[in-house]
Design a protein around this motif. Structure first.
Motif, PDB file in Angstrom:
ATOM      1  N   THR A  63       0.796  -1.083   0.063  1.00 56.58           N
ATOM      2  CA  THR A  63      -0.105  -0.230  -0.053  1.00 56.58           C
ATOM      3  C   THR A  63       0.800   1.408  -0.005  1.00 56.58           C
ATOM      4  O   THR A  63       0.320   2.270  -0.427  1.00 56.58           O
ATOM      5  CB  THR A  63      -0.887   0.140   1.216  1.00 56.58           C
ATOM      6  OG1 THR A  63      -0.333   0.196   2.305  1.00 56.58           O
ATOM      7  CG2 THR A  63      -1.861  -1.027   1.073  1.00 56.58           C
ATOM      8  N   SER A  64       2.115   1.249   0.321  1.00 58.61           N
ATOM      9  CA  SER A  64       3.054   2.344   0.407  1.00 58.61           C
ATOM     10  C   SER A  64       4.575   2.092   0.338  1.00 58.61           C
ATOM     11  O   SER A  64       5.107   1.056   0.661  1.00 58.61           O
ATOM     12  CB  SER A  64       2.615   3.175   1.536  1.00 58.61           C
ATOM     13  OG  SER A  64       3.308   2.521   2.707  1.00 58.61           O
ATOM     14  N   THR A  88       1.058   4.049  -2.423  1.00 61.24           N
ATOM     15  CA  THR A  88       1.280   5.538  -2.147  1.00 61.24           C
ATOM     16  C   THR A  88       2.636   5.488  -2.257  1.00 61.24           C
ATOM     17  O   THR A  88       3.428   4.686  -1.593  1.00 61.24           O
ATOM     18  CB  THR A  88       0.450   6.007  -0.764  1.00 61.24           C
ATOM     19  OG1 THR A  88      -0.685   5.937  -0.638  1.00 61.24           O
ATOM     20  CG2 THR A  88       1.270   7.409  -0.856  1.00 61.24           C
ATOM     21  N   SER A  90       5.879   7.743  -2.296  1.00 62.27           N
ATOM     22  CA  SER A  90       6.528   9.257  -1.836  1.00 62.27           C
ATOM     23  C   SER A  90       7.306   9.634  -2.846  1.00 62.27           C
ATOM     24  O   SER A  90       7.887   9.160  -3.606  1.00 62.27           O
ATOM     25  CB  SER A  90       7.215   8.970  -0.478  1.00 62.27           C
ATOM     26  OG  SER A  90       6.524   8.468   0.469  1.00 62.27           O
TER      27      SER A  90
END
Length: 131
Positions: A63-64, A88, A90
């Motif tokens: 998820t990230s 997600t 960054s």
């Protein structure tokens, strides 16, 4: 190939599915990494300057991806992300990683990845997984 399930210790950099600490991989010699299903996050500096790393396979549960997760992974050639929904990413998740690697995602998600925040910088590299 490194299957990180062998590093099942306290969660530091890859979380979910019991947690995996990738700090043991900072020897810079791995060339292929398979992150197991259940992992949800690639944390900051998880693969810090692993310049020999060429192939990464990320699970559908991801998820990230945090800032500097793949910092200076300049040898990266292929990244497969099996998550249907783009994790997600960054802004600096792939900082100094060379921007020359192909990104393979589920066929139904190609356009979604190409338009997703921070993934869009790699739009010309994103293509469907061929299996």
């Amino acid at each position: 190939t490194v299957d990180v399930t062998q590093y099942a210790s306290a969660n530091v950099n890859v979380s979910g599915g019991g947690g995996v600490d990738l700090s043991a991989l900072m020897d810079k010699t791995i060339t292929e990494l398979i992150v197991p299903e259940g992992a949800t996050k690639i944390g900051q500096h998880a693969l810090y300057i692993c310049s020999a790393l060429e192939i990464v396979d990320l699970p559908s549960t991801l998820t990230s991806i945090d800032d500097y997760a793949f910092y200076k992974c300049s040898g990266l050639v292929s990244l497969t992300c099996r998550a249907v929904t783009p994790p997600t990413l960054s802004r600096y998740g792939f900082r100094d990683a060379g921007y020359k690697f192909d990104i393979f995602v589920p066929i139904e998600s190609v356009d979604t990845y190409k338009g997703a925040a921070n993934w869009s910088a790699f739009a010309s590299h994103i293509q469907a997984i061929q299996e």
